[in-house]
Design an enzyme around this catalytic site. Structure first.
Site, PDB file in Angstrom:
ATOM      1  CB  VAL A 116      -0.913   0.038   1.233  1.00  0.00           C
ATOM      2  CG1 VAL A 116      -1.890   1.202   1.137  1.00  0.00           C
ATOM      3  CG2 VAL A 116      -1.654  -1.275   1.400  1.00  0.00           C
ATOM      4  NE  ARG A 123      12.228   8.455  -4.119  1.00  0.00           N
ATOM      5  CZ  ARG A 123      12.471   7.895  -2.920  1.00  0.00           C
ATOM      6  NH1 ARG A 123      12.904   6.635  -2.859  1.00  0.00           N
ATOM      7  NH2 ARG A 123      12.300   8.575  -1.811  1.00  0.00           N
ATOM      8  NE  ARG A 337      -6.439   3.123   1.412  1.00  0.00           N
ATOM      9  CZ  ARG A 337      -5.956   2.880   2.636  1.00  0.00           C
ATOM     10  NH1 ARG A 337      -6.600   2.040   3.447  1.00  0.00           N
ATOM     11  NH2 ARG A 337      -4.830   3.435   3.036  1.00  0.00           N
ATOM     12  N   GLY A 454      -7.933  -4.798   9.650  1.00  0.00           N
ATOM     13  CA  GLY A 454      -6.858  -3.901  10.057  1.00  0.00           C
ATOM     14  C   GLY A 454      -7.083  -3.446  11.479  1.00  0.00           C
ATOM     15  N   PRO A 538       5.196  -3.087   4.395  1.00  0.00           N
ATOM     16  CG  PRO A 538       6.722  -2.618   6.104  1.00  0.00           C
ATOM     17  CD  PRO A 538       5.869  -3.714   5.541  1.00  0.00           C
ATOM     18  CG  ASP A 628      -1.812   4.812   7.799  1.00  0.00           C
ATOM     19  OD1 ASP A 628      -2.229   4.688   8.975  1.00  0.00           O
ATOM     20  OD2 ASP A 628      -2.009   3.946   6.936  1.00  0.00           O
TER      21      ASP A 628
END
Length: 720
Positions: A116, A123, A337, A454, A538, A628
């Site tokens: 994600v 980049r 998303r 999550g 990650p 986040d």
């Protein structure tokens, strides 16, 4: 100052109009008809969107009233009766199976890691899209997956002992994924292809694969291949052979690397990991998405005084054992998303001059951006089945899922796409969705391609929904409570009972410590053992290491051993993880307060001042964590809950903010663009962190977006 253009009665910010009209021209679509259609969608669906949010607020008020009148853990029967009466719980649907069609195998039938990444960062987006394939040697050598002390310490120069350990781990994987009839790949002195398939030369003679079908391709001459391609549990493993390479020339078989098929899917994020607060931000995200879909997105990268251009990888080509050609995707299959139903954006104003719902705009503009892959010159470069995959977060219950389905149908008609081109991923991260998951899936039964769990957002909503029931446990205690494991288990069980197997992904959440790969290798295999077909990681490096788990365990086989869905588990799911007497000692409270305040400050200062929506933020002990808005939501809601129940005071919060602002400043001292939180003068980021805590109880569903967006806009106005 934003410049608006009149389009069919809408006021469209210039960068949004420019994006849309460039995309429309390239697709050969009429701009006037498009904007008229957009205006109709907004006119028809905005009132429905607003009504869904009103229902959320009404339900929350009634739940709050219940908990105020009867604080503490509710009686299960009484609580379920209340939630049913007010419409929070809906009837379970009759048994059904989803019917979603035209789903790419990476989503429907393969299991593997999922990335994600923030879509506003080109980049990161390119790195993630290209993370379909990753070097196992690099991932092992460059991380703590292998011990980093004494003789195995990496050091400035190449450490041959560490390299030998990397190679041994690589050979162990080959023995696991493609065992030989006798001996080990560690004994190999060469690889070649002959009429019988893969021949592995050893000092004891030629050895063959236990399962010849594991060998699926090679590159280069058959008698001296430059790579050998294997397949195990649906994932590919490539043995790279280069006897002249720095590693290959030291290897008896010339093996230079072992490359793993890693991030089979990636979510390009316009939501929790980005700080997109205005038309310029939104247009950047839409342009990057379109650049991924038409293959034009590039980024100049500078490293060590050198620069190069990063772009999307080409597909990979091999010769099959029978002499044919095998072409494998060089890139992850990409989801996008969109945002949820809550927020509005000034990127477009409706006929009354009001901001439009951001989720409606996202659906229209990301679908428009996907046209090069769906109908254009690069058709099938992302989805070979002609689908577009949209993850829809933060939906509360089946009516909100049904609204997303209707919105997607309207967008298909607008763009002339076949029905059900736009597929939906349902994030099971809100309590009302968890409690009604089967009904949510049923509401999108011909479009759903993804569900997941999550801990962070799900817990943030748990706290906010039951805010007035009593003080909650610290975050680590919440994670260990029965409702959380029930939530994880129900998600898989309901997904399988609803027919997601073979048609959709069932996913698990993020590993949040990108520098702790040894711990990830030990712990994250639990997600595969749960029967989930994907889980979030990650970084591309983490994806390559997590891919090892899918060679160790086949989640599709695990599913055959899982217990059936048990409806009575709902009562466990609905029990809030409240603290008991003696749980919240002074030391526990002080530690948790400081941990959460430091986390909030460390994340918010980058969000507000620099527009960074996702980054590695050191915790109070200096351990880098991926932060986040989901991590922010749980931290701010926990402290808001404790304020509500007098576990802490406003003075405690202020003291912690003042105490920890210099700590966060010190952690960011090497960043030349960083603006200190401590010191004199107005500090918008500091004020944002404080408000998120003190006003957390009044935020809709405990979301952080309303406050963050407003204060980031305030900061951007100062920066102009």
């Amino acid at each position: 100052m934003t410049t608006y253009l009149d389009r069919a009665g809408l006021s469209v910010a210039d960068p949004i109009a420019e994006f849309a009209e460039t995309a429309l021209a390239d697709a050969g679509l009429d701009a006037s008809a498009f904007w008229s259609g957009v205006a109709e969608i907004i006119h028809d669906l905005a009132p429905r969107n607003a009504e869904l949010l009103r229902i959320r607020d009404d339900l929350q008020q009634r739940i709050d009233a219940f908990h105020r009148a009867s604080p503490g853990r509710p009686d299960p029967a009484q609580y379920r009766a209340l939630l049913t009466e007010i419409g929070y719980l809906v009837p379970e649907p009759a048994p059904f199976r989803i019917t979603t069609e035209n789903v790419d195998p990476e989503i429907a039938t393969m299991a593997g890691p999922q990335l994600v990444v923030p879509l506003l960062n080109a980049r990161f987006a390119l790195n993630a899209a290209n993370a379909r394939w990753g070097s196992l040697y690099d991932a092992l050598y460059g991380t703590d997956a292998i011990e980093q002390t004494v003789e195995l310490a990496p050091g400035r120069e190449y450490n041959a002992a560490r390299g030998a350990e990397v190679i041994a781990r690589g050979r162990a994987l080959l023995d696991q994924a493609a065992p030989l009839t006798e001996g080990s790949h560690a004994d190999a002195t060469g690889y070649r292809v002959d009429a019988e398939g893969l021949a592995v030369a050893t000092a004891s003679g030629i050895r063959r694969l236990s399962d010849p079908a594991t060998f699926v391709g090679f590159a280069g001459p058959a008698d001296a291949p430059t790579s050998v391609l294997l397949r195990h549990h649906g994932l590919h493993v490539e043995i790279v052979i280069d006897r002249d390479g720095a590693i290959g020339r030291t290897d008896a078989a010339g093996v230079h690397d072992v490359v793993l098929e890693s991030a089979t899917t990636t979510i390009m994020d316009l939501e929790d990991s980005v700080a997109a607060v205005d038309a310029d931000d939104k247009a950047l995200g839409y342009r990057n998405w379109r650049g991924l879909m038409d293959g034009t997105l590039t980024e100049t990268v500078r490293k060590g005084g050198q620069s190069f251009t990063r772009r999307l990888n080409d597909d990979r080509r091999y010769t099959t054992p029978s002499g044919g050609e095998l072409v494998l995707p060089g890139r992850s299959v990409l989801f996008v998303r969109n945002v949820g139903h809550l927020m509005r954006t000034d990127a477009v104003l409706d006929a009354d001059g009001d901001e439009v719902f951001e989720g409606i705009l996202d659906a229209i503009m990301t679908a428009l951006g996907a046209l090069p892959d769906l109908t254009g010159a690069r058709r099938g470069a992302n989805s070979r089945t002609g689908s577009m995959y949209i993850v829809k977060p933060k939906m509360h219950g089946p009516d909100e899922v049904a609204f997303a389905v209707e919105l997607f149908g309207r967008v298909e008609a607008l763009l002339g796409l076949p029905e059900r081109t736009l597929k939906v991923g349902i994030m099971d991260e809100e309590r009302r969705t968890s409690a009604n998951l089967a009904a949510c899936i049923a509401a999108a039964s011909d479009r759903v391609v993804f569900i997941n769990t999550g801990f962070l957002d799900r817990t943030g909503d748990e706290i906010h929904t039951s805010l007035h029931a009593g003080p909650f446990l610290p975050k680590s205690g919440i994670k260990a409570q029965p409702f959380m494991q029930t939530y994880e288990d129900r998600n898989v069980a309901i997904g399988l009972a609803s027919g997601l197997g073979g048609r959709a992904q069932i996913g698990k959440g993020m590993w949040a410590m990108p520098d702790l790969m040894h711990d990830m290798l030990e712990q994250k295999i639990a997600h595969v053992r749960s029967g989930a077909s994907t889980a979030w990681v990650p970084s591309p490096t983490a994806a390559t290491l997590h891919a090892l788990h899918y060679h160790q365990v086949d989640p599709f086989e695990v599913r055959q051993t899982l217990p059936a869905y048990e409806p009575s588990s709902l009562d466990v799911l609905l029990q809030p993880p409240l603290a008991d007497a003696g749980d919240l000692t002074a030391d526990v409270v002080a530690t948790e307060l400081d941990n959460n305040v430091q986390s909030i400050l460390g994340y918010v200062v980058r969000w507000i001042d620099q527009g960074v929506g996702c980054s590695k933020v050191p915790d109070i002990h200096g351990v880098a964590l991926m932060e986040d808005r989901a991590t922010l939501r749980i931290s701010s809601q926990l402290l808001a809950n404790w304020l509500q129940h007098d576990v802490i005071t406003e003075a405690d919060v202020d003291a912690a903010l003042q105490r920890l602002a210099p700590v966060v400043d010190g952690q960011n001292a090497s960043d030349a663009t960083y603006e200190p939180l401590s010191g004199a003068g107005p500090r918008i980021a500091y004020a944002a962190a404080r408000r998120l805590i003190l006003e957390g109880a009044s935020q809709p569903s405990g979301y952080t977006e309303p406050l963050l967006h407003g204060m980031r806009r305030e900061k951007k106005a100062v920066l102009v």
